[in-house]
Design an enzyme around this catalytic site. Structure first.
Site, mmCIF file in Angstrom:
data_model
loop_
_atom_site.group_PDB
_atom_site.id
_atom_site.type_symbol
_atom_site.label_atom_id
_atom_site.label_comp_id
_atom_site.label_asym_id
_atom_site.label_seq_id
_atom_site.Cartn_x
_atom_site.Cartn_y
_atom_site.Cartn_z
ATOM 1 N N CYS A 2 -12.717 -7.112 7.784
ATOM 2 C CA CYS A 2 -14.088 -6.816 8.174
ATOM 3 C C CYS A 2 -14.123 -5.787 9.303
ATOM 4 O O CYS A 2 -13.185 -5.689 10.084
ATOM 5 C CB CYS A 2 -14.787 -8.072 8.670
ATOM 6 S SG CYS A 2 -14.592 -9.479 7.603
ATOM 7 N N ARG A 27 -11.468 0.078 6.218
ATOM 8 C CA ARG A 27 -10.813 -1.212 6.422
ATOM 9 C C ARG A 27 -10.921 -2.103 5.175
ATOM 10 O O ARG A 27 -10.204 -3.073 5.056
ATOM 11 C CB ARG A 27 -11.466 -1.922 7.616
ATOM 12 C CG ARG A 27 -11.195 -1.235 8.933
ATOM 13 C CD ARG A 27 -11.992 -1.872 10.041
ATOM 14 N NE ARG A 27 -11.611 -3.241 10.273
ATOM 15 C CZ ARG A 27 -10.759 -3.651 11.207
ATOM 16 N NH1 ARG A 27 -10.194 -2.777 11.998
ATOM 17 N NH2 ARG A 27 -10.468 -4.923 11.366
ATOM 18 N N TRP A 74 -15.379 -8.437 4.489
ATOM 19 C CA TRP A 74 -14.339 -8.622 3.464
ATOM 20 C C TRP A 74 -14.247 -10.128 3.277
ATOM 21 O O TRP A 74 -13.795 -10.846 4.174
ATOM 22 C CB TRP A 74 -13.032 -8.012 3.974
ATOM 23 C CG TRP A 74 -11.927 -7.962 2.989
ATOM 24 C CD1 TRP A 74 -11.688 -6.966 2.068
ATOM 25 C CD2 TRP A 74 -10.867 -8.912 2.820
ATOM 26 N NE1 TRP A 74 -10.557 -7.252 1.357
ATOM 27 C CE2 TRP A 74 -10.023 -8.443 1.779
ATOM 28 C CE3 TRP A 74 -10.539 -10.120 3.430
ATOM 29 C CZ2 TRP A 74 -8.894 -9.122 1.358
ATOM 30 C CZ3 TRP A 74 -9.411 -10.814 3.008
ATOM 31 C CH2 TRP A 74 -8.610 -10.308 1.981
ATOM 32 N N ASN A 100 -15.517 -11.148 12.980
ATOM 33 C CA ASN A 100 -14.254 -10.896 12.259
ATOM 34 C C ASN A 100 -13.327 -12.059 12.559
ATOM 35 O O ASN A 100 -13.267 -12.512 13.700
ATOM 36 C CB ASN A 100 -13.563 -9.632 12.781
ATOM 37 C CG ASN A 100 -14.155 -8.381 12.201
ATOM 38 O OD1 ASN A 100 -15.135 -8.432 11.470
ATOM 39 N ND2 ASN A 100 -13.559 -7.256 12.550
ATOM 40 N N GLY A 101 -12.561 -12.479 11.557
ATOM 41 C CA GLY A 101 -11.591 -13.555 11.784
ATOM 42 C C GLY A 101 -11.970 -14.784 10.984
ATOM 43 O O GLY A 101 -12.749 -14.714 10.030
ATOM 44 N N GLU A 455 8.706 0.949 -2.226
ATOM 45 C CA GLU A 455 7.517 1.589 -1.648
ATOM 46 C C GLU A 455 6.779 2.409 -2.711
ATOM 47 O O GLU A 455 5.549 2.425 -2.749
ATOM 48 C CB GLU A 455 7.938 2.454 -0.445
ATOM 49 C CG GLU A 455 6.841 3.262 0.210
ATOM 50 C CD GLU A 455 5.679 2.439 0.753
ATOM 51 O OE1 GLU A 455 5.753 1.212 0.801
ATOM 52 O OE2 GLU A 455 4.657 3.067 1.099
ATOM 53 N N LYS A 459 2.891 1.757 -3.730
ATOM 54 C CA LYS A 459 1.854 2.802 -3.684
ATOM 55 C C LYS A 459 1.120 2.848 -5.019
ATOM 56 O O LYS A 459 -0.105 2.883 -5.067
ATOM 57 C CB LYS A 459 2.454 4.193 -3.401
ATOM 58 C CG LYS A 459 2.919 4.455 -2.002
ATOM 59 C CD LYS A 459 1.807 4.684 -0.993
ATOM 60 C CE LYS A 459 1.357 3.433 -0.323
ATOM 61 N NZ LYS A 459 2.128 2.845 0.725
ATOM 62 N N GLU A 462 -1.032 -0.321 -5.705
ATOM 63 C CA GLU A 462 -2.159 -0.458 -4.776
ATOM 64 C C GLU A 462 -3.372 0.357 -5.220
ATOM 65 O O GLU A 462 -4.494 -0.104 -5.125
ATOM 66 C CB GLU A 462 -1.760 0.067 -3.381
ATOM 67 C CG GLU A 462 -1.052 -0.918 -2.498
ATOM 68 C CD GLU A 462 -0.832 -0.366 -1.103
ATOM 69 O OE1 GLU A 462 -0.150 0.671 -0.962
ATOM 70 O OE2 GLU A 462 -1.347 -0.964 -0.148
ATOM 71 N N HIS A 478 20.445 -8.026 -15.162
ATOM 72 C CA HIS A 478 20.453 -9.473 -14.944
ATOM 73 C C HIS A 478 19.122 -10.116 -15.344
ATOM 74 O O HIS A 478 18.830 -11.241 -14.957
ATOM 75 C CB HIS A 478 20.782 -9.785 -13.479
ATOM 76 C CG HIS A 478 22.140 -9.279 -13.082
ATOM 77 N ND1 HIS A 478 23.299 -9.821 -13.562
ATOM 78 C CD2 HIS A 478 22.505 -8.232 -12.298
ATOM 79 C CE1 HIS A 478 24.341 -9.155 -13.088
ATOM 80 N NE2 HIS A 478 23.882 -8.182 -12.314
ATOM 81 N N LYS A 572 -7.286 -2.402 5.331
ATOM 82 C CA LYS A 572 -6.339 -1.604 6.113
ATOM 83 C C LYS A 572 -5.581 -2.449 7.128
ATOM 84 O O LYS A 572 -4.393 -2.276 7.335
ATOM 85 C CB LYS A 572 -7.102 -0.476 6.826
ATOM 86 C CG LYS A 572 -6.220 0.462 7.637
ATOM 87 C CD LYS A 572 -5.381 1.317 6.732
ATOM 88 C CE LYS A 572 -4.479 2.279 7.471
ATOM 89 N NZ LYS A 572 -3.419 2.794 6.583
#
Ligand code: AGP
Length: 577
Positions: A2, A27, A74, A100-101, A455, A459, A462, A478, A572
């Site tokens: 948020c 964010r 969010w 927020n939180g 990575e 990317k 995402e 394997h 973010k």
């Protein structure tokens, strides 16, 4: 997660709050809202959806007033909806709050408030805060009491219909005050205040603030005596947080990676190097992309110094029974606010470890917890996906490793090589066009190339929402090899080091099963498509080879009509565990 903004001054609060919320869009959020005080009343406008669409629906029109609060939500408790959007208000609509939180004891608070006949409109953990403030004449005093009642993490702004003031409280969730002439801007992070000022006060846990008439007063719930918070000058500018002619922040930030290396060379790593040299053992804790930087560090540090180095996913760290006196924990986090990483750091610290922070944000929670901080100087990274901060993290981590063995130079040249790779953008774009309809991708690598395969896959998934997996190249046979079938792209990160031939063999095994082989390498691999890399000392391959992978992910996302800067469901700065 948020985003929070608050304004108190002499200008039109609504317009400035909306602009602030737009600068916090990166964010990640699903709904937005504002509350503005005027003539003894609160005007509250909020709804599910993105800010531009809410502006299009004229949600924020005709809201007068010079003090107000705003929020991008969010969802955590309760689905994205108009009711669950912030601000929330008490039964009398005279107090509004944004938060927020997470309030961990919200169920019992809610039950208690309901038994007192408070009427709840939303399903959020947040709404109980507004009801707890209901009827309080002095909100500053009320917030001091509130702090004792709330359990969890919170950055809260409150506004009352009855005074021309803003109130704030912070515990384990970031909150800053931007200090401008005759106006104060509260925000969850720096980009939201840059249009007004680069002078900020970074609030600390337990801080409770009253802001009025261009002045602010801070009380700290944990401090025995009064508090003084220094006003810091941030060396970020408003322009740095703009797209600067690029279609997306991600593309701009990919292009800034040569500069990111050069700027990270300025980071003061002396204290960190001393800790590392004297450490009996080194632990690295981080999440996501930062964890991948930590894995690269693990490989190069072990290779160069033979020290014991272990990289941990921060959220798994609590279950590993690690750290003791003599251990140095390196926490890597671009935001410095990632809850999982902060939690791991607190555990390591409690076990006697020294903490080194590698972060882009001065004054962040991680910076303040650390015994030594290496700042990245990457400038604001606005796209949700990390690109230039990854390169800056690697630069700082390589420097630490090199200092331990007295190796000099090399990284300046890497900045030039990255810029050379960036000139091949049209090739990566063309490849992305060809691959845009693929649904499954495999990335493989060995040694320092393995974290780059990880990575690259991160990317891609995402921002394109496509299925991408990464494997240590030797692991394919394997199990995962059974997934390779006709035409599935297998991208091998294959620098010319001692791993090269074995990685080639593993790619051959995939192509023999009709996989489409693609090699990121400086050398041709028979039958595989080549993404040609310039010749570079093998140890630097992670910093160079990731660049075309970022570009590939970016252009596949764009070709599929996805917004790479704001991927669905992601945020973010991940401030909850
Ligand atoms: C990277 O593209 C992601 N957005 C994510 O994995 C990120 O790296 C992770 O959440 C850690 O963030 P931090 O560096 O701010 O701690």
């Amino acid at each position: 997660m948020c985003g929070i903004i608050g304004y108190i001054g002499n200008k039109d609060a609504c317009e400035l709050i909306i602009a602030g919320l737009k600068s916090l869009e990166y964010r990640g959020y699903d709904s937005a809202g504002i509350a503005v005080a005027h003539s003894g009343k609160l005007e509250i406008r909020k709804a599910e959806g993105k800010i531009d669409s809410l502006i299009g629906k004229k949600l924020f029109e005709n809201v007068a007033g010079t003090g107000g609060i705003g929020h991008t939500r969010w969802a955590t408790h309760g689905a994205p909806s108009d009711e669950n959007a912030h601000p929330h208000f008490d039964c009398t609509k005279t107090v509004a709050i944004v938060h927020n939180g997470i309030i961990e004891n919200y169920t019992e608070l809610r039950d208690e408030l309901k038994s007192q006949k408070h009427k709840f409109i939303s399903e959020t953990d947040t709404e109980c805060i507004a009801h707890l403030l209901e009827g309080k004449k002095d909100l500053f005093a009320a917030l001091k009491e509130l702090h004792k009642k709330l359990k969890g993490s919170f950055a809260i702004l409150a506004i009352s219909a009855h005074d021309n003031a803003l109130y704030a409280i912070r515990e384990s969730s970031p909150l800053i005050i931007g200090i401008a002439k005759d106006e104060l801007i509260f925000a969850s992070d720096v980009p939201a205040v840059l249009a007004h000022t680069n002078k900020v006060v970074i609030l600390e846990d337990g801080d409770i603030v009253k802001a009025q008439d261009g002045r602010y007063e801070i009380y700290n719930a944990h401090a025995k005596n009064g508090v003084e918070r220094k006003v810091r000058t941030i060396d970020w500018t408003y322009d740095m947080a703009q797209k600067g002619g690029y279609a997306h922040f991600m593309l701009k930030e990919i292009h800034e990676q040569g500069i990111a290396v050069r700027n990270a060379l300025k980071s003061d790593i002396r204290a960190a190097v001393e800790f590392v040299k004297n450490a009996t053992e080194i632990e690295v804790v981080a999440c996501g992309t930062s964890y991948h930087a930590g894995l690269v560090f693990q490989y190069i540090m072990k290779g160069l110094t033979h020290k014991k180095v272990s990289a941990y996913i921060a959220s798994e760290y609590p279950y590993t029974n690690c750290s003791s006196q003599g251990t140095v924990a390196i926490a890597i986090s671009q935001s410095g606010e990632t809850a999982d990483t902060l939690n791991a750091v607190k555990i390591a610290k409690a076990n006697g470890a020294k903490i080194i922070a590698v972060t882009n944000v001065i004054g962040s929670s991680l910076d303040r917890l650390a015994d030594a901080t290496c700042l990245l100087y990457a400038g604001p990274e606005i796209s949700v996906v990390a690109t230039k901060t990854f390169i800056a993290q690697l630069t700082v981590l390589y420097r630490i490793a090199f200092e331990c063995i007295g190796k000099k130079g090399g990284l300046e040249e890497v900045a030039n090589v990255i810029e050379d790779v960036l000139t091949k953008e049209s090739e990566y774009k063309k490849l992305a066009q060809e691959m845009k309809d693929e649904e499954h991708f495999f990335f493989i690598g060995r040694g320092i190339a393995y974290p780059i395969a990880m990575e690259a896959a991160l990317k891609l998934k995402e921002i394109t929402y496509k299925h991408a997996e990464s494997y240590a190249a030797g692991e394919l046979k394997h199990g995962p090899l059974s997934l390779i079938s006709d035409g599935i792209p297998v991208i091998a990160i294959a620098p010319k080091d001692e791993t090269f031939q074995k990685t080639v063999n593993n790619l051959e095994e995939c192509m023999a099963r009709k996989g489409k082989g693609i090699a990121v390498s400086e050398q041709e691999i028979p039958k595989a498509r080549l993404i040609r890399m310039p010749a570079v000392e093998a140890i630097y391959a992670p910093m160079v080879y990731i660049v075309p992978m970022q570009m590939l992910a970016y252009y596949i996302a764009v070709a599929n009509g996805k917004d790479p800067d704001r991927p669905r469901n992601l945020a973010k700065s991940v401030t909850v565990e």
